[in-house]
Design an enzyme around this catalytic site. Structure first.
Site, short mmCIF file in Angstrom:
data_model
loop_
_atom_site.label_atom_id
_atom_site.label_comp_id
_atom_site.label_asym_id
_atom_site.label_seq_id
_atom_site.Cartn_x
_atom_site.Cartn_y
_atom_site.Cartn_z
N ILE A 231 43.19 37.46 41.73
CA ILE A 231 44.07 36.85 41.42
C ILE A 231 45.25 36.99 41.95
CG2 ILE A 231 45.56 36.50 39.02
CD1 ILE A 231 43.04 37.38 37.82
N TYR B 43 39.51 51.40 29.60
CA TYR B 43 40.08 50.40 30.26
C TYR B 43 41.25 49.82 29.39
CZ TYR B 43 40.96 46.01 32.93
OH TYR B 43 41.46 45.17 33.51
N GLY C 50 44.04 41.06 45.78
CA GLY C 50 42.80 40.73 44.96
C GLY C 50 42.65 39.42 44.70
N LYS D 30 45.31 50.09 29.31
CA LYS D 30 46.07 48.74 29.38
C LYS D 30 47.09 48.63 28.32
CE LYS D 30 45.23 46.65 33.16
NZ LYS D 30 46.33 46.12 34.20
#
Ligand code: UDP
Length: 347
Positions: free
Chosen positions: A27, A164, A25, A168
């Protein structure tokens, strides 16, 4: 020792060996690159759902690099890879507000079950787990800057955007519970808006979208009136922070904000991008025809809720490991413009 044997030797000793989930990805690929530069051995696992092989293609020749194209839910593969490493950088997740609104089931399952699998396997080998979290967990808080120990208020479950943040938060609770119960070394880092080369606008991220739009000579799509604000951090600063957090013993069992504190409204961001790309002397007016205002309902879904402001308090990370971002917004934008410009001409 030839490179294959040396690889096996290093794998057996575990030292300076990192596993990056989601390493293809945006990052993760920068993290892999910098870890390799700093002498680490790096293994990437990525199912290429939002990651791209091109992001890591330039690393495959490195004898200290290996990759598996697979999901982190593959227990057999993950067990083997975790057994070889010292630190897991757990970045594999469903990301990007647009993707989350469009694929809510996928988001919840990937984020919650993926982290559960990583923690469970890490415990077998006592591997350190660096858990990527997000500024989304600050939800609807309007009391900026956000501190790690702030209370959290999310929107209702009928608004899928908040799923989301909720996933998390479960990941964070889960990581902290493994630390408390099993003494598993974990560190949680909440990334604020992160940008830089290789980020795609495909999943809704504003800076690559604005830069691509401006380079193609089409209007920049500012959602609502553009008065919402964000702080954008260069991916190199983010990676620097993540590695320093992993290398310290003082960060274990703790949560850290990682972000820039230079706040900009989305409208001013659009004006800045137009000015920089066209090398103009002044910022264009908010009524400039190169800016198109789009209501949230049209951009996302009916009833979409945005965060008005998002600014981190970075006192904690500054105090514990002495990190602060080095690049300002102009440098971040210049870098993204250069890389997307270069891509445009190589296509
Ligand atoms: N945004 C925008 N135009 C776009 C994409 C995003 O005005 O084409 C806005 C979005 O509504 C949000 C901000 O830019 O207020 C940052 O969006 P992004 O998806 O990059 O990150 P977020 O902070 O929402 O996670």
């Amino acid at each position: 020792m030839d490179s294959q044997n040396e690889y096996l030797y290093r794998a057996a000793t575990h030292s300076k060996h990192a596993l990056i989930t989601g390493g293809a990805g945006f990052i993760g690929s920068h993290l892999a690159e910098i870890l390799l530069k700093r002498g680490y051995w790096v293994t990437v696992i990525d199912d290429l759902s939002t990651g791209r092989f091109e992001n890591i293609a330039h690393l495959v020749e490195n004898p200290r690099f290996k990759f598996a194209i697979d999901t982190i839910m593959n227990e057999v593969v993950m067990d083997r890879l975790v057994s070889e490493c010292e630190t897991i950088y757990h970045l594999a997740a469903a990301v990007g507000v647009r993707l989350i609104v469009e694929r809510p089931v996928h988001t919840i399952q990937t984020n919650v079950m993926g982290t559960e699998a990583v923690l469970r396997i890490a415990r077998r080998y006592q591997a350190k787990v660096m858990i990527a979290s997000t500024s989304e967990v600050y939800g609807k808080g309007n009391h900026v800057p956000f501190r790690e120990d702030d209370d959290i208020v999310l929107g209702p479950t009928s608004r899928s955007r908040w799923s989301y943040a909720a996933t998390k938060m479960v990941d964070e609770f889960h990581g902290l519970a493994y630390y408390e119960k099993y003494n598993l070394p974990i560190v949680i880092f909440r990334l604020f808006n992160t940008v830089g080369p290789r980020q795609t606008g495909q999943y809704g991220m504003v800076i690559p979208r604005f830069v691509e739009q401006a380079l193609s000579g089409i209007p920049l799509t500012v959602y609502a009136d553009g008065s919402q604000s964000r702080c954008f951090m260069h991916v190199q600063d983010a990676v620097d922070a993540i590695i320093s957090l992993a290398e310290s013993e003082k960060t274990i069992g703790k949560v850290f904000n990682v972000g820039s504190t230079e706040e900009v409204t989305i409208l001013d961001l659009a004006r800045k991008v137009i000015k920089m790309i066209n090398a103009e002397d002044k910022l264009p007016s908010p009524n400039d025809e190169r800016i198109q205002y789009i209501p949230y309902e049209e951009a996302y879904t009916k009833g979409f809720e945005d965060m008005k402001r998002r600014v981190p308090d970075i006192q904690k990370i500054q105090t514990v490991i002495g990190w602060r971002p080095k690049k300002n917004l102009d440098q971040v934008l210049a870098d993204v413009i250069d890389s997307l410009n270069a891509q445009k001409f190589t296509k």
